[in-house]
Design a protein around this motif. Sequence first.
Motif, PDB file in Angstrom:
ATOM      1  N   ALA A  12       0.831  -1.216   0.000  1.00  0.00           N
ATOM      2  CA  ALA A  12       0.000   0.000   0.000  1.00  0.00           C
ATOM      3  C   ALA A  12       0.863   1.264   0.000  1.00  0.00           C
ATOM      4  CB  ALA A  12      -0.923  -0.005   1.213  1.00  0.00           C
ATOM      5  N   GLY A  13       2.177   1.092  -0.180  1.00  0.00           N
ATOM      6  CA  GLY A  13       3.085   2.239  -0.102  1.00  0.00           C
ATOM      7  C   GLY A  13       3.370   2.888  -1.437  1.00  0.00           C
ATOM      8  N   PHE A  14       4.375   3.745  -1.429  1.00  0.00           N
ATOM      9  CA  PHE A  14       4.710   4.606  -2.576  1.00  0.00           C
ATOM     10  C   PHE A  14       5.166   3.809  -3.804  1.00  0.00           C
ATOM     11  CE2 PHE A  14       8.677   6.843  -4.217  1.00  0.00           C
ATOM     12  CZ  PHE A  14       8.029   7.569  -5.202  1.00  0.00           C
ATOM     13  N   HIS A  80       8.607  -7.985  -1.284  1.00  0.00           N
ATOM     14  CA  HIS A  80       8.719  -7.656   0.140  1.00  0.00           C
ATOM     15  C   HIS A  80       9.272  -6.238   0.324  1.00  0.00           C
ATOM     16  CE1 HIS A  80       8.994  -8.214   4.366  1.00  0.00           C
ATOM     17  NE2 HIS A  80      10.297  -8.048   4.379  1.00  0.00           N
ATOM     18  N   PHE A  81       8.405  -5.318   0.772  1.00  0.00           N
ATOM     19  CA  PHE A  81       8.761  -3.897   0.871  1.00  0.00           C
ATOM     20  C   PHE A  81       8.700  -3.284   2.273  1.00  0.00           C
ATOM     21  CE2 PHE A  81       7.751  -2.043  -3.657  1.00  0.00           C
ATOM     22  CZ  PHE A  81       8.839  -2.724  -4.161  1.00  0.00           C
ATOM     23  N   PRO A  82       8.020  -3.883   3.274  1.00  0.00           N
ATOM     24  CA  PRO A  82       7.826  -3.129   4.520  1.00  0.00           C
ATOM     25  C   PRO A  82       9.161  -2.683   5.124  1.00  0.00           C
ATOM     26  CG  PRO A  82       6.476  -5.077   4.547  1.00  0.00           C
ATOM     27  CD  PRO A  82       7.387  -5.181   3.357  1.00  0.00           C
ATOM     28  N   THR A  83       9.156  -1.479   5.625  1.00  0.00           N
ATOM     29  CA  THR A  83      10.363  -0.963   6.243  1.00  0.00           C
ATOM     30  C   THR A  83      10.001   0.268   7.051  1.00  0.00           C
ATOM     31  OG1 THR A  83      12.679  -0.562   5.699  1.00  0.00           O
ATOM     32  CG2 THR A  83      11.090   0.760   4.507  1.00  0.00           C
ATOM     33  N   MET A  84      10.956   0.776   7.830  1.00  0.00           N
ATOM     34  CA  MET A  84      10.783   2.112   8.402  1.00  0.00           C
ATOM     35  C   MET A  84      11.961   2.947   7.942  1.00  0.00           C
ATOM     36  SD  MET A  84      11.398   1.185  12.358  1.00  0.00           S
ATOM     37  CE  MET A  84      11.517   2.830  13.031  1.00  0.00           C
ATOM     38  N   PHE A 121      13.027  -8.573  -3.125  1.00  0.00           N
ATOM     39  CA  PHE A 121      13.226  -7.833  -1.883  1.00  0.00           C
ATOM     40  C   PHE A 121      13.747  -6.430  -2.201  1.00  0.00           C
ATOM     41  CE2 PHE A 121      16.437  -6.740   1.465  1.00  0.00           C
ATOM     42  CZ  PHE A 121      15.523  -6.408   2.457  1.00  0.00           C
ATOM     43  N   ALA A 122      13.188  -5.424  -1.522  1.00  0.00           N
ATOM     44  CA  ALA A 122      13.671  -4.050  -1.706  1.00  0.00           C
ATOM     45  C   ALA A 122      14.854  -3.817  -0.781  1.00  0.00           C
ATOM     46  CB  ALA A 122      12.557  -3.061  -1.382  1.00  0.00           C
ATOM     47  N   SER A 123      16.050  -3.829  -1.350  1.00  0.00           N
ATOM     48  CA  SER A 123      17.227  -3.434  -0.587  1.00  0.00           C
ATOM     49  C   SER A 123      17.510  -1.969  -0.912  1.00  0.00           C
ATOM     50  CB  SER A 123      18.398  -4.358  -0.929  1.00  0.00           C
ATOM     51  OG  SER A 123      19.498  -4.089  -0.080  1.00  0.00           O
ATOM     52  N   PHE A 175      17.884  -0.177  -4.563  1.00  0.00           N
ATOM     53  CA  PHE A 175      17.351   1.052  -5.142  1.00  0.00           C
ATOM     54  C   PHE A 175      18.265   2.210  -4.788  1.00  0.00           C
ATOM     55  CE2 PHE A 175      12.853  -0.804  -4.249  1.00  0.00           C
ATOM     56  CZ  PHE A 175      12.920  -1.572  -5.403  1.00  0.00           C
ATOM     57  N   PHE A 176      18.510   3.086  -5.756  1.00  0.00           N
ATOM     58  CA  PHE A 176      19.257   4.312  -5.483  1.00  0.00           C
ATOM     59  C   PHE A 176      18.263   5.401  -5.040  1.00  0.00           C
ATOM     60  CE2 PHE A 176      23.848   3.730  -6.238  1.00  0.00           C
ATOM     61  CZ  PHE A 176      23.813   2.364  -6.307  1.00  0.00           C
ATOM     62  N   ASN A 177      18.366   6.628  -5.506  1.00  0.00           N
ATOM     63  CA  ASN A 177      17.531   7.704  -4.943  1.00  0.00           C
ATOM     64  C   ASN A 177      16.207   7.804  -5.695  1.00  0.00           C
ATOM     65  OD1 ASN A 177      20.666   8.832  -4.796  1.00  0.00           O
ATOM     66  ND2 ASN A 177      19.505   8.922  -2.914  1.00  0.00           N
ATOM     67  N   SER A 317       9.676   9.151   1.782  1.00  0.00           N
ATOM     68  CA  SER A 317      10.100   7.785   2.020  1.00  0.00           C
ATOM     69  C   SER A 317      11.538   7.689   2.431  1.00  0.00           C
ATOM     70  CB  SER A 317       9.791   6.956   0.791  1.00  0.00           C
ATOM     71  OG  SER A 317       9.825   5.652   1.132  1.00  0.00           O
ATOM     72  N   VAL A 318      12.162   6.580   2.094  1.00  0.00           N
ATOM     73  CA  VAL A 318      13.371   6.225   2.789  1.00  0.00           C
ATOM     74  C   VAL A 318      14.592   6.183   1.915  1.00  0.00           C
ATOM     75  CG1 VAL A 318      12.463   5.057   4.732  1.00  0.00           C
ATOM     76  CG2 VAL A 318      12.360   3.974   2.563  1.00  0.00           C
TER      77      VAL A 318
HETATM   78  N1  LIG Z   1      11.769   5.255  -1.681  1.00  0.00           N
HETATM   79  C1  LIG Z   1      13.089   5.203  -1.724  1.00  0.00           C
HETATM   80  O1  LIG Z   1      13.791   6.196  -2.021  1.00  0.00           O
HETATM   81  C2  LIG Z   1      13.797   3.915  -1.428  1.00  0.00           C
HETATM   82  C3  LIG Z   1      15.174   3.848  -1.615  1.00  0.00           C
HETATM   83  C4  LIG Z   1      15.823   2.646  -1.330  1.00  0.00           C
HETATM   84  C5  LIG Z   1      15.088   1.560  -0.882  1.00  0.00           C
HETATM   85  N2  LIG Z   1      13.745   1.655  -0.705  1.00  0.00           N
HETATM   86  C6  LIG Z   1      13.014   0.499  -0.200  1.00  0.00           C
HETATM   87  O2  LIG Z   1      11.872   0.262  -1.008  1.00  0.00           O
HETATM   88  C7  LIG Z   1      10.829  -0.287  -0.213  1.00  0.00           C
HETATM   89  C8  LIG Z   1       9.538   0.465  -0.487  1.00  0.00           C
HETATM   90  O3  LIG Z   1       9.745   1.828  -0.217  1.00  0.00           O
HETATM   91  P1  LIG Z   1       8.551   2.871  -0.284  1.00  0.00           P
HETATM   92  O4  LIG Z   1       9.173   4.207  -0.520  1.00  0.00           O
HETATM   93  O5  LIG Z   1       7.492   2.391  -1.167  1.00  0.00           O
HETATM   94  O6  LIG Z   1       8.059   2.798   1.255  1.00  0.00           O
HETATM   95  P2  LIG Z   1       6.614   3.147   1.889  1.00  0.00           P
HETATM   96  O7  LIG Z   1       6.858   3.512   3.288  1.00  0.00           O
HETATM   97  O8  LIG Z   1       5.843   4.074   1.015  1.00  0.00           O
HETATM   98  O9  LIG Z   1       5.877   1.711   1.824  1.00  0.00           O
HETATM   99  C9  LIG Z   1       6.123   0.725   2.777  1.00  0.00           C
HETATM  100  C10 LIG Z   1       4.792   0.056   3.123  1.00  0.00           C
HETATM  101  O10 LIG Z   1       5.057  -0.957   4.104  1.00  0.00           O
HETATM  102  C11 LIG Z   1       4.020  -0.917   5.074  1.00  0.00           C
HETATM  103  N3  LIG Z   1       4.538  -1.470   6.339  1.00  0.00           N
HETATM  104  C12 LIG Z   1       5.413  -0.897   7.196  1.00  0.00           C
HETATM  105  N4  LIG Z   1       5.623  -1.700   8.251  1.00  0.00           N
HETATM  106  C13 LIG Z   1       4.863  -2.810   8.055  1.00  0.00           C
HETATM  107  C14 LIG Z   1       4.650  -4.006   8.792  1.00  0.00           C
HETATM  108  N5  LIG Z   1       5.272  -4.195   9.970  1.00  0.00           N
HETATM  109  N6  LIG Z   1       3.804  -4.940   8.299  1.00  0.00           N
HETATM  110  C15 LIG Z   1       3.159  -4.739   7.105  1.00  0.00           C
HETATM  111  N7  LIG Z   1       3.327  -3.635   6.372  1.00  0.00           N
HETATM  112  C16 LIG Z   1       4.167  -2.669   6.829  1.00  0.00           C
HETATM  113  C17 LIG Z   1       3.643   0.541   5.191  1.00  0.00           C
HETATM  114  O11 LIG Z   1       2.339   0.723   5.728  1.00  0.00           O
HETATM  115  C18 LIG Z   1       3.758   1.012   3.742  1.00  0.00           C
HETATM  116  O12 LIG Z   1       2.532   0.896   3.055  1.00  0.00           O
HETATM  117  C19 LIG Z   1      11.290  -0.216   1.224  1.00  0.00           C
HETATM  118  O13 LIG Z   1      11.722  -1.479   1.636  1.00  0.00           O
HETATM  119  C20 LIG Z   1      12.466   0.724   1.187  1.00  0.00           C
HETATM  120  O14 LIG Z   1      13.425   0.398   2.174  1.00  0.00           O
HETATM  121  C21 LIG Z   1      13.085   2.801  -0.967  1.00  0.00           C
END
Ligand SMILES: NC(=O)c1ccc[n+]([C@@H]2O[C@H](COP(=O)([O-])OP(=O)(O)OC[C@H]3O[C@@H](n4cnc5c(N)ncnc54)[C@H](O)[C@@H]3O)[C@@H](O)[C@H]2O)c1
Length: 318
Positions: A12-14, A80-84, A121-123, A175-177, A317-318
């Motif tokens: 449900a994320g970005f 697999h994307f969940p993260t903080m 996996f999203a690293s 993923f980069f930026n 995001s992260v």
């Molecule tokens: N956006 C970036 O710039 C970037 C860069 C490098 C890596 N990444 C990786 O890509 C992935 C996706 O990033 P994004 O920007 O879409 O993140 P995001 O925060 O938009 O999406 C993550 C989703 O995971 C869900 N989530 C969080 N904790 C959870 C849990 N315990 N159980 C179930 N769901 C949970 C959130 O509700 C959210 O919908 C992440 O793993 C992130 O580390 C992102």
Amino acid sequence: MSEKRVFFAGGAGFIASHTIPILLERGYSIRIFDNMRRGDRARTERFIAESGGRVELVEKDVTNGGPVREHMAGCTHVIHFPTMSINKSVADPHESVYLNMIGSNNVFAAAADEGVRRLVFASTASVYGNPAKLPMHEDDELAPLTPYCISKRACEDLLGFYQRERGLSWNALRFFNVYGPGQRVEAYYTSVINHFLQRLRAGEPPVIDGKGEQSMDFVHVHDIARAVVAALESERGCSPINIGTGVDTSVATLATLLIDAVGVDVEPRFNPRDVLVARRAADIGRAREMLGWEPTITVEQGMADLVAATEPVAVGSV
Ligand SMILES: NC(=O)c1ccc[n+]([C@@H]2O[C@H](COP(=O)([O-])OP(=O)(O)OC[C@H]3O[C@@H](n4cnc5c(N)ncnc54)[C@H](O)[C@@H]3O)[C@@H](O)[C@H]2O)c1
């Protein structure tokens, strides 16, 4: 039941919001498994309503192994994307490591037991730490600096374990930026875009610390989403793979690009002081070779598109 069903943790994320339309186009059904802590509920409900029953939401947490296992049943693929965020991981290492390690282990183990065809996996590029050279290659030494990056790297190793012991097929995308429409405002690496845009829209010049030589490899979220699907379907697997553009864009260049895109008559203002010049650019040879993937959106195009989006940009995001 559809022949191809993705268990999409963090769906449900970005980045997921740009990936789901491509998955639907390619005939997948999607089981979003998300605790909705950072998920976009309205957007998710739209996907469910418009997909003719091919998108469903399971509102649960990946740190609970039981529900992960239960809802993995019948799935053929996993993302697999969940993260903080990095910032939060520094403030609360325990929560970050718990989610990244325990949550990821739950998903990896269930995927291995289910015998899925591929897990993606999203690293992150942050597993490299401050790179000694550019472009950054997958075989370079890794020096992750924060609990977020340290546990991302550990997850890559954990995938290797499930591959050796249980035959799990995976790809870990570094993923980069990432930037693009729908991102949140508190992005760690890409917050500079939002910061500059806010000033430009107020008619003020972007302010750059030092000479603006620090650089990033900005990769558009649409190209990221294409890479996720390519990694799900590629013949070859079981590897970390950089996903960037290979171009390092300095902060000074970014400011100029955004000034042009917004169309205001200002010059960046430099704030003379010593800054650590960190630079980033991906070697994307492996992505080309293993996934047949190429970035399609240049940073010039991507920034112009972002500015043209009707809503003021929300970067995050992260
Ligand atoms: N956006 C970036 O710039 C970037 C860069 C490098 C890596 N990444 C990786 O890509 C992935 C996706 O990033 P994004 O920007 O879409 O993140 P995001 O925060 O938009 O999406 C993550 C989703 O995971 C869900 N989530 C969080 N904790 C959870 C849990 N315990 N159980 C179930 N769901 C949970 C959130 O509700 C959210 O919908 C992440 O793993 C992130 O580390 C992102």
